[in-house]
Write a protein that holds these residues in place. Sequence first.
Motif, PDB file in Angstrom:
ATOM      1  N   LYS A 228       0.989  -1.172   0.086  1.00 24.80           N
ATOM      2  CA  LYS A 228      -0.154   0.078   0.006  1.00 24.80           C
ATOM      3  C   LYS A 228       0.718   1.465   0.125  1.00 24.80           C
ATOM      4  CE  LYS A 228      -3.861   2.070   2.858  1.00 24.80           C
ATOM      5  NZ  LYS A 228      -4.240   1.880   4.134  1.00 24.80           N
ATOM      6  N   ILE A 229       1.958   1.317   0.635  1.00 15.78           N
ATOM      7  CA  ILE A 229       2.876   2.270   0.966  1.00 15.78           C
ATOM      8  C   ILE A 229       3.500   2.552  -0.441  1.00 15.78           C
ATOM      9  CG2 ILE A 229       5.059   3.110   1.690  1.00 15.78           C
ATOM     10  CD1 ILE A 229       4.284   1.815   4.526  1.00 15.78           C
ATOM     11  N   VAL A 230       4.015   1.493  -1.136  1.00 15.63           N
ATOM     12  CA  VAL A 230       4.420   1.629  -2.485  1.00 15.63           C
ATOM     13  C   VAL A 230       3.568   2.072  -3.528  1.00 15.63           C
ATOM     14  CG1 VAL A 230       5.819   0.245  -4.260  1.00 15.63           C
ATOM     15  CG2 VAL A 230       6.321  -0.383  -2.013  1.00 15.63           C
ATOM     16  N   GLU A 231       2.294   1.505  -3.577  1.00 19.82           N
ATOM     17  CA  GLU A 231       1.273   2.223  -4.523  1.00 19.82           C
ATOM     18  C   GLU A 231       1.077   3.836  -4.252  1.00 19.82           C
ATOM     19  OE1 GLU A 231      -0.829  -1.945  -5.135  1.00 19.82           O
ATOM     20  OE2 GLU A 231      -2.010  -0.573  -3.883  1.00 19.82           O
ATOM     21  N   THR A 232       0.895   4.098  -2.884  1.00 14.18           N
ATOM     22  CA  THR A 232       0.674   5.477  -2.673  1.00 14.18           C
ATOM     23  C   THR A 232       1.620   6.346  -2.851  1.00 14.18           C
ATOM     24  OG1 THR A 232      -0.714   4.579  -0.724  1.00 14.18           O
ATOM     25  CG2 THR A 232      -0.257   6.919  -1.053  1.00 14.18           C
ATOM     26  N   VAL A 233       3.007   5.987  -2.811  1.00  6.94           N
ATOM     27  CA  VAL A 233       4.070   6.783  -3.226  1.00  6.94           C
ATOM     28  C   VAL A 233       4.152   6.858  -4.674  1.00  6.94           C
ATOM     29  CG1 VAL A 233       6.683   7.136  -2.815  1.00  6.94           C
ATOM     30  CG2 VAL A 233       5.396   6.416  -1.148  1.00  6.94           C
ATOM     31  N   ARG A 234       4.142   5.801  -5.398  1.00  8.79           N
ATOM     32  CA  ARG A 234       4.314   5.727  -6.776  1.00  8.79           C
ATOM     33  C   ARG A 234       3.259   6.467  -7.757  1.00  8.79           C
ATOM     34  NH1 ARG A 234       6.489   0.547  -7.708  1.00  8.79           N
ATOM     35  NH2 ARG A 234       8.559   0.953  -7.305  1.00  8.79           N
ATOM     36  N   ILE A 257       9.684  -9.186  -2.677  1.00  8.50           N
ATOM     37  CA  ILE A 257      10.072  -8.373  -3.560  1.00  8.50           C
ATOM     38  C   ILE A 257       9.187  -8.551  -4.777  1.00  8.50           C
ATOM     39  CG2 ILE A 257      11.634 -10.152  -4.902  1.00  8.50           C
ATOM     40  CD1 ILE A 257      13.736  -8.025  -5.329  1.00  8.50           C
ATOM     41  N   ARG A 258       8.531  -9.575  -5.073  1.00 11.24           N
ATOM     42  CA  ARG A 258       7.499 -10.128  -5.885  1.00 11.24           C
ATOM     43  C   ARG A 258       6.210  -9.277  -5.790  1.00 11.24           C
ATOM     44  NH1 ARG A 258       5.592 -14.854  -6.119  1.00 11.24           N
ATOM     45  NH2 ARG A 258       7.011 -15.963  -4.724  1.00 11.24           N
ATOM     46  N   GLU A 259       5.894  -9.317  -4.390  1.00  8.08           N
ATOM     47  CA  GLU A 259       4.354  -8.885  -4.242  1.00  8.08           C
ATOM     48  C   GLU A 259       4.049  -7.511  -3.912  1.00  8.08           C
ATOM     49  OE1 GLU A 259       2.379 -11.497  -1.555  1.00  8.08           O
ATOM     50  OE2 GLU A 259       2.703 -13.358  -2.901  1.00  8.08           O
ATOM     51  N   THR A 260       5.285  -6.819  -3.083  1.00 10.61           N
ATOM     52  CA  THR A 260       5.050  -5.457  -2.706  1.00 10.61           C
ATOM     53  C   THR A 260       5.243  -4.295  -3.866  1.00 10.61           C
ATOM     54  OG1 THR A 260       7.424  -5.372  -2.109  1.00 10.61           O
ATOM     55  CG2 THR A 260       5.987  -5.948  -0.383  1.00 10.61           C
ATOM     56  N   GLY A 261       6.028  -4.853  -4.828  1.00  9.74           N
ATOM     57  CA  GLY A 261       6.331  -3.603  -5.829  1.00  9.74           C
ATOM     58  C   GLY A 261       7.384  -2.953  -5.618  1.00  9.74           C
TER      59      GLY A 261
END
Length: 344
Positions: A228-234, A257-261
């Motif tokens: 969720k953090i990765v998606e929000t920052v991206r 590494i596969r699932e968090t992005g």
Amino acid sequence: MKTDDKLLLRAIRGENAGSPPPVWLMRQAGRYLPEYRELRQKADGFLNLCYTPEYAIEATMQPIRRFGFDASIMFSDILVVPHALGRNVWFEPGEGPRLDPMNIGNALPVFDEDAFHSHLKPVYETVAGLRESLPAETALIGFAGAPWTLATYMAAGRGKDEQEHARKWMFTDPDSFAALIDGLADAVAQYLIRQIDSGAEVVQIFDSWASALAPNAFDRYCIAPTKKIVETVRAVHPNTPIMGFPRGCGASYEQFIRETGVDGVSIDQGMSPDWAANALQPHGAVQGNLDPMHMIVGGDAMKRDVDRIVSALGDGPFVFNLGHGITPQADSANVEALLKHIRG
Ligand code: 1CP
């Protein structure tokens, strides 16, 4: 130098940055350096050091001046986030960080974004000041603690063996624990976005106690909030690389590494570099993973382990680092010898 050309950024974006690889060390600022101890004295308290941009910039610059690392990590601490969320945080001299512990079922107050960012303004000023002060070739890393690791400190009020308070809460009252984790994920994402707005060129999410999570809990409290953090920052900063460090999670690094992005992972010294080259580098950059004990002992044993790591990982996207932070007992002469050995 443009951000894109910096060695560290090239490696984290998935290129092989060539030989020698980019190198920096976790906790490269700190008590093993006499100039840090002097600054710490002057700053009159650890939090004051973190919240005074002039001091925090100086602490960040010290290891860059001394060793010429390829990257700097802004000087701060993961616990400024709970502090900005209204938790009481202080440093017990000679011991470490302390917080007022939360009880099972407690909730965070409603997120006041303005108050949060205004508390953290000195951190953003530190980041902006560092972009002015750093050598052109040195990348600037921002960071935050991951929700799970922050929650372990918030539940116990301190670093605690086995993270037993947070684990007890998680099973006793899963709904309120999940709410805490999700609230922290929102705050951490907003914090990282502001660090990038201010000039951070890459960010790292430290999940230092990921090792305490059993598989289902790992999915819910490490993978899910990190994703969720990765998606929000991206969504705001699509081109800024994000590194994760789910320390001690073993074979689950591959799932992470596969699932968090994330663009890459830092691995601890327990991981085989050969395994990491096969299982992780196809999915992103790998950073690691020399045993920090080598920074105390040095010598040929250190050189042998450096060679083993570089030969296993050096043909893929790779950043040389330790498997965890450098300790106060480290000898700066061993850090110098390490760099000389890597760079020739
Ligand atoms: O330049 C740098 O690399 C240092 C910046 C930095 C970072 C990235 C500091 C300064 N702290 C951190 C992150 C941090 N803080 C983590 C995640 C990384 C890791 O696992 O090492 C964690 C778990 C903390 C919490 C923390 N802060 C501890 C551990 C306590 C425990 O028992 O679990 C401690 C001792 C601190 C204080 C601290 N933070 C940083 C420094 C230099 C210090 C020592 C303070 C001093 O001068 O007395």
